[in-house]
Structure formats: C-alpha cells, structure tokens
Design an enzyme around this catalytic site. Structure first.
Site: not given
Length: 295
Positions: A213, A176
């Site tokens: 992400k 992420e």
C-alpha cells in the site's frame, strides 16, 4: 490462506475500503461523520459509535462486491458483530468482500527522516485470532518524511520482517511504507524505497505472497515493474491527505494501481443523513474511486 479470496484479490476489478481508524484517529473520524466527542464517554462508547458507523457503511447497498474487493478492519471491529456474525464473516458471507486486519500499534518517534512502527507485542496471538475470525490478510503502516536512504532502508526492512512473520501464519500482509505527500523530495524518496523493496523481494521464499500500500507516486506507473513480481498479489494506494477528486485523478494515471482509501471514501458521509441520502453519497464515492481503480 483462503484460495478463493486470493484469486479474487489477484484478478478481480475493484478497490479496498479502509475502515481501520484505531484509537488515536477514531475521534477525528467520528467528528468528520458528525458525531462530536460530547456524544460519547470513554473508549467503549467511542468504539461502539464507530462500529455503528462502519456497520452502516458495510450494510449499505452501495458497499457492493462488484466494486469493492476488500475492507480493512481495526482489531476492535474484527471482534464485534453485524447481524449476529463477526464482522469478517458478515463481509465475506453476506457481501462477498474480503476481510483484512490492521495489526500495527502506531508510529515510533521520527528518526532519520522516517517513523518506524512501534513494536507489536503479542503479534503471534493476534494473528492466531485473525485466523479464527477468518481474516484473509493484514495491514501495517510506517511513514517516510524525507529522502533519507538509511531511514528508508530501516522502514522497508522492518516491514518485510513483520511481513514474513505474517506470511508464516498463512495470512497475506499488506506492507504500507507511506511516503508523506509533503515530503520535500517525494519522488526521490519513492525511488530509493523502490530499490530497497526490489532487494527484499529477491530474498522471499518461493510461494510467499504479499501486497503493498503506497502513496500515489510522483512519477506515474513507478510501481509497474514490481506489480509483475510473482510474490506481489496487488498494489494499492492510500489517498494520503489528497481530496477524493484529486486522489482519483492521480490514481487514474497509474495503470494497475487500485485504491485503498479511508478518509477519501467517507469524507461526505454524515450521521444525520437519511438512509437514502447516505446510500447515494456513498454510491457516488464508490463509483468515482472504482473508476479510478480500473485504469
């Protein structure tokens, strides 16, 4: 790696519920839910209250596998139980929802326009425990605040380095590298980041599986190409400070990108709501996020 869960994550429709607020963000999450800091004393009581909140969400009939693929958990939640089962086992055995664990320890101070992750001491032991608790994968967050090529490369290199350690333990990491929605050159930062990611993907061994992400990109369908990479199981999006309606609208324009929302999922849930009210509000949020995730 649980092959049944991997197949579901690769092919089924739905989104990921992020229920992983940790030490620093827990008071804020509880306050938004209607529980003030005066209602608990010390970390143990705080984490008990937030586990009660998460348990209420997870047990709700609106929190259903037909629309929710997976849930991201904080370490403390992984070690707690719901109706006598560890949270991950309850999610999978009772709800058919894949359990994922947040493993990072927060952000380092900003340098070169980014915030790297702090070191993760004891990561190997934590991953061993995650396997014992039947966790499918992990998540770890760093933040890009400027379109600085050196900083962005450092972020992506760090994410992939930890990711390879996690893959070696048989888990599927979610990398992420969040691009702050207030980044003055957000589109440029995302373009630089994508280039470095492509370089790193070519270096992965055959059979390695990971996820990403991302912040919803400024250029629609920016990540369409890497979605096709054989290493990439799925790409999910954080709400990143956008309201639920704005995040859903932006997400729907990105084909194949699915949600992994936290605040945008729970923003209208309150401790004071009756079960019927709570379930209705959660169902509305789930339905909206799901609809935006299946474009």
């Amino acid at each position: 790696m649980n092959q049944q869960q991997l197949t579901r994550m690769e092919h089924d429709k739905g989104f990921i519920a992020a229920l992983d607020q940790s030490g620093g963000s827990t008071p804020k999450a509880l306050k938004a839910y209607g529980i003030d800091e005066s209602a608990y004393h010390g970390d143990e009581e705080m984490f008990t209250r937030v586990h009660e909140m998460r348990t209420r969400i997870i047990k709700s009939p609106a929190f259903d596998k037909s629309k929710i693929l997976a849930a991201i958990l904080f370490e403390n939640t992984m070690d707690r139980k719901i109706d006598g089962l560890y949270t991950a086992d309850y999610l999978w055995e009772k709800k058919g929802i894949i359990p994922i664990l947040k493993v990072d320890k927060g952000l380092a101070p900003e340098a070169d326009g980014v915030q790297l992750m702090k070191p993760i001491p004891g990561l190997g032991a934590l991953l061993d425990r995650a396997n014992e608790r039947h966790i499918f994968g992990t998540k770890m967050r760093s933040v890009i605040k400027e379109a600085n090529p050196d900083g962005i490369r450092a972020i992506i290199d760090q994410q992939f380095a930890f990711g390879e350690d996690i893959i070696a333990k048989g888990l599927v990491p979610i990398l992420e590298p969040e691009v702050d929605i207030h980044c003055p050159d957000k589109a440029m930062a995302e373009e630089i980041m994508l280039g470095v990611i492509k370089e790193n993907l070519t270096k992965l061994p055959a059979g390695a599986k990971l996820m990403f992400k991302f912040t919803i990109p400024s250029v629609d369908d920016l990540y369409a190409e890497i979605m096709k990479d054989p290493h990439v199981v799925r790409i999910v999006a954080l709400s990143g400070g956008y309201s639920q309606s704005e995040a859903n609208e932006k997400l729907a324009r990105n084909h194949g990108l699915i949600a992994s929302f936290s605040r945008a999922l729970a923003q209208d849930l309150r401790a004071s709501q009756s079960d019927a009210e709570f379930d209705a509000v959660l169902e509305k949020a789930v339905d909206g996020i799901y609809a935006a995730s299946i474009t």
